[in-house]
Design an enzyme around this catalytic site. Structure first.
Site, PDB file in Angstrom:
ATOM      1  CG  HIS A  21      29.170  29.986  45.116  1.00 52.44           C
ATOM      2  ND1 HIS A  21      30.424  30.348  45.550  1.00 52.44           N
ATOM      3  CD2 HIS A  21      29.035  30.531  43.885  1.00 52.44           C
ATOM      4  CE1 HIS A  21      31.031  31.060  44.626  1.00 52.44           C
ATOM      5  NE2 HIS A  21      30.201  31.195  43.595  1.00 52.44           N
ATOM      6  CB  CYS A 132      35.579  38.360  32.965  1.00 53.63           C
ATOM      7  SG  CYS A 132      36.251  36.713  32.954  1.00 53.63           S
ATOM      8  CE  LYS A 301      36.094  28.627  37.502  1.00 55.12           C
ATOM      9  NZ  LYS A 301      36.387  29.505  36.421  1.00 55.12           N
TER      10      LYS A 301
HETATM   11  N1  MSP Z   1      31.209  41.781  41.526  1.00 55.82           N
HETATM   12  C1  MSP Z   1      32.597  41.482  41.477  1.00 55.82           C
HETATM   13  C2  MSP Z   1      33.331  42.152  42.610  1.00 55.82           C
HETATM   14  C3  MSP Z   1      33.200  43.636  42.699  1.00 55.82           C
HETATM   15  S1  MSP Z   1      34.015  44.271  44.082  1.00 55.82           S
HETATM   16  C4  MSP Z   1      34.076  45.907  43.851  1.00 55.82           C
HETATM   17  C5  MSP Z   1      32.799  39.973  41.560  1.00 55.82           C
HETATM   18  N2  MSP Z   1      31.795  39.262  42.075  1.00 55.82           N
HETATM   19  S2  MSP Z   1      31.773  37.677  42.252  1.00 55.82           S
HETATM   20  O1  MSP Z   1      30.433  37.362  42.661  1.00 55.82           O
HETATM   21  O2  MSP Z   1      32.247  37.041  41.074  1.00 55.82           O
HETATM   22  O3  MSP Z   1      32.712  37.364  43.445  1.00 55.82           O
HETATM   23  C6  MSP Z   1      34.063  37.078  43.281  1.00 55.82           C
HETATM   24  C7  MSP Z   1      34.633  36.794  44.654  1.00 55.82           C
HETATM   25  O4  MSP Z   1      33.941  35.694  45.270  1.00 55.82           O
HETATM   26  C8  MSP Z   1      36.087  36.368  44.661  1.00 55.82           C
HETATM   27  O5  MSP Z   1      36.971  37.451  44.575  1.00 55.82           O
HETATM   28  C9  MSP Z   1      36.139  35.684  45.996  1.00 55.82           C
HETATM   29  O6  MSP Z   1      36.129  36.655  47.008  1.00 55.82           O
HETATM   30  C10 MSP Z   1      34.843  34.921  46.044  1.00 55.82           C
HETATM   31  N3  MSP Z   1      34.945  33.577  45.426  1.00 55.82           N
HETATM   32  C11 MSP Z   1      34.110  33.069  44.483  1.00 55.82           C
HETATM   33  N4  MSP Z   1      34.465  31.784  44.222  1.00 55.82           N
HETATM   34  C12 MSP Z   1      35.516  31.434  44.968  1.00 55.82           C
HETATM   35  C13 MSP Z   1      36.307  30.265  45.079  1.00 55.82           C
HETATM   36  N5  MSP Z   1      36.044  29.164  44.426  1.00 55.82           N
HETATM   37  N6  MSP Z   1      37.392  30.344  45.901  1.00 55.82           N
HETATM   38  C14 MSP Z   1      37.695  31.458  46.601  1.00 55.82           C
HETATM   39  N7  MSP Z   1      36.967  32.555  46.517  1.00 55.82           N
HETATM   40  C15 MSP Z   1      35.846  32.589  45.743  1.00 55.82           C
HETATM   41  O7  MSP Z   1      33.837  39.511  41.189  1.00 55.82           O
END
Ligand code: MSP
Length: 509
Positions: A21, A132, A301
């Site tokens: 996304h 999480c 969100k």
């Molecule tokens: N798999 C773990 C990361 C492991 S890294 C060694 C993870 N994945 S995730 O799919 O949840 O991705 C999180 C990341 O996606 C956030 O840290 C950010 O970079 C990005 N974002 C997801 N939603 C977001 C927003 N709404 N706003 C900004 N960044 C967003 O965590």
């Protein structure tokens, strides 16, 4: 040891429980802009992204889709790769944690810590949020619920292996605080760094690094009945990608990473757990960790349960690839939280891209076509160009500080100057009295467009290429890099070069 001529930048590896996304796209586009910017400045770049494919959350997502986890991961990983391709992301590698190379890395790394006595077994009971993929203490829960997902955590009781995180507390504080510390690393923005230091100064618990009941993970090398905790597995992707443990020369050439990018939600893992694991293994620490903000959509969100998740393809369909890249990075400061509203996106697109930039390109080329027989005209003046280059100068510092929205404003200030110059000189009137003067004005405009094009490249690569080609160049526009930034006076256009007017860059919404 990485050098100033090399730049290793990473995004988080994204969970495959959901398809890409615009939250994922936000971080990935930012990393892409920095990767391109560093390449333009003559550095050899390693830009890494990928997918995080193990753990309870992925296992459950696969089951919910009636799929075996591996084929499910293959499919979603493919969707991430396709999404990045569609956004013109220039990653040099795409890592998947279910790859055999990653399994070797994780097992070899954990073996080092085990052999050093930094891992111990203990019985543990804790509250775990699968979404999480982490335990929460009672203090961290809000009314007993996960602070992020507002769902009750699962109580998990197991015999697990633990990493002695607490043993690294003082060393971590010193490495963050003291710029002269041999393991010094930086955390940005500053408030987040202070937040991390604050947490570190409190009670630090050792972390469980294995799961006894979950099979969808990498088995511990000394006890195959347990799998590696997904966060330890995931963080190690940054080392797998540079060839740890097999390719020592590559590890030496590329490790440590120059910059890990992510949002603030996962800063703790990157700024505390990851450096501690590296300290434990005796490896250098990443140089910089930058946590940007979280964005909301129309104040809400973005989440599957709210049904308001925006896919990159939706924005690309509406605003094009470069329009999407521009809109995501220009909306609010990188590092702060912000909001996107569909209305603001449209306004931003029309004002900056359709009216200012797109219109400048179209009118400039139209006039060259009409008044100069479609050829780059003659002239000696470089006043406008010099002013535009001055306008663009702040971008260097802004990029160093990851101030993408300011860098884009800087570029638009250059665009604005050229538009105003055209208004003042009014070539459509001037042409009636002096053709040579009109030619001179339009040459200055064309040169300035070329300068702006160079600076646009990291943000809007297709647009930059189009401007380059519309100005009549046919060679590869990537051949111009560092020499331009070191010597802006090198901006030139061959006299008489035939322009190639292209389609409207940003059709007005
Ligand atoms: N798999 C773990 C990361 C492991 S890294 C060694 C993870 N994945 S995730 O799919 O949840 O991705 C999180 C990341 O996606 C956030 O840290 C950010 O970079 C990005 N974002 C997801 N939603 C977001 C927003 N709404 N706003 C900004 N960044 C967003 O965590």
């Amino acid at each position: 040891m990485s050098t100033p001529d090399r730049f290793f930048i990473s995004t988080p590896i994204y969970y495959v429980n959901d398809v890409p996304h615009i939250g994922h796209a936000y971080t990935t586009i930012a990393a892409d802009v920095l990767a391109r910017w560093n390449r333009l400045n003559g550095r050899e770049v390693f830009f890494l992204t990928g997918t995080d494919e193990h753990g309870a959350k992925i296992d459950q997502a696969a089951a919910a889709h009636n799929r075996d986890p591996q084929s499910y991961c293959d499919e979603v990983a493919g969707q991430f790769q396709a999404a990045w391709k569609s956004l013109n992301i220039s990653n040099d590698a795409f890592i998947r944690t279910t790859s055999p190379a990653h399994l070797r890395c994780v097992q070899a790394f954990l073996r080092v810590l085990w052999d050093k006595g930094l891992i111990f077994k203990a019985s543990y009971s804790g509250k775990y949020c699968v979404q999480c993929e982490r335990f929460y203490t009672d203090d961290e829960l809000v009314n007993g619920l996960c602070p992020d997902h507002h769902t009750p955590p699962e109580v998990q009781q197991e015999d697990n292996y633990f990493f002695r995180l607490s043993a690294f507390k003082d060393q971590l504080i010193a490495a963050i605080e003291d710029p002269d510390h041999p393991q010094h690393f930086e955390i940005y923005p500053r408030e987040r760094r202070n937040e991390m230091l604050g947490k570190l100064r409190g009670d630090i618990n050792d972390v469980s690094i294995s799961r006894a009941t979950l099979t969808w993970g990498i088995p511990l090398p000394w006890d195959r009945s347990q799998t590696t905790y997904v966060w330890v597995d995931a963080l190690l992707n940054y080392l797998t990608a540079v060839g740890y443990p097999d390719d020592k020369a590559r590890v030496d050439a590329w490790w440590p990473a120059d910059l890990h990018l992510m949002a603030k939600d996962i800063l703790w893992f990157h700024a505390i757990i990851w450096p501690a694991l590296l300290m434990a293994a005796g490896l250098p620490l990443p140089k910089k960790i930058f946590a940007h903000g979280f964005f909301t959509l129309g104040g809400q969100k973005m989440s599957k349960s709210l049904g308001n998740v925006v896919r990159p393809a939706e924005l690309i369909g509406e605003y094009g690839v470069d329009g999407t890249r521009y809109l995501l990075l220009s909306a609010f400061p990188f590092g702060a939280d912000g909001d996107f509203s569909p209305e603001n996106l449209k306004v931003g697109f029309n004002a900056a891209l359709a009216n200012d930039l797109g219109n400048l390109v179209a009118r400039s080329l139209n006039m060259i076509e009409k008044y100069c027989e479609g050829k780059i005209p003659a002239g000696d003046k470089r006043e406008l160009l010099d002013q535009v280059l001055k306008d663009l100068e702040p971008m260097e510092t802004q990029m160093d500080h990851l101030q993408f929205h300011l860098a884009l404003t800087t570029i638009l200030a250059g665009v604005d100057r050229v538009n105003r110059y055209i208004e003042t000189k009014a070539p459509w009137k001037l042409v009636k009295t002096s053709l040579p003067e009109t030619a001179e004005v339009l040459r200055e405009v064309a040169l300035s467009l070329k300068a702006i094009m160079f600076y646009l490249r990291p943000f809007m690569p297709d647009t930059a290429r189009s401007i380059y080609e519309q100005l009549g160049h046919s060679d590869d526009f990537y051949t111009h890099g560092k020499e331009f930034f070191l010597n802006p006076q090198a901006v030139d256009l061959p006299l008489g070069q035939a322009i190639h007017k292209g389609p409207v860059l940003f059709p007005r919404k």
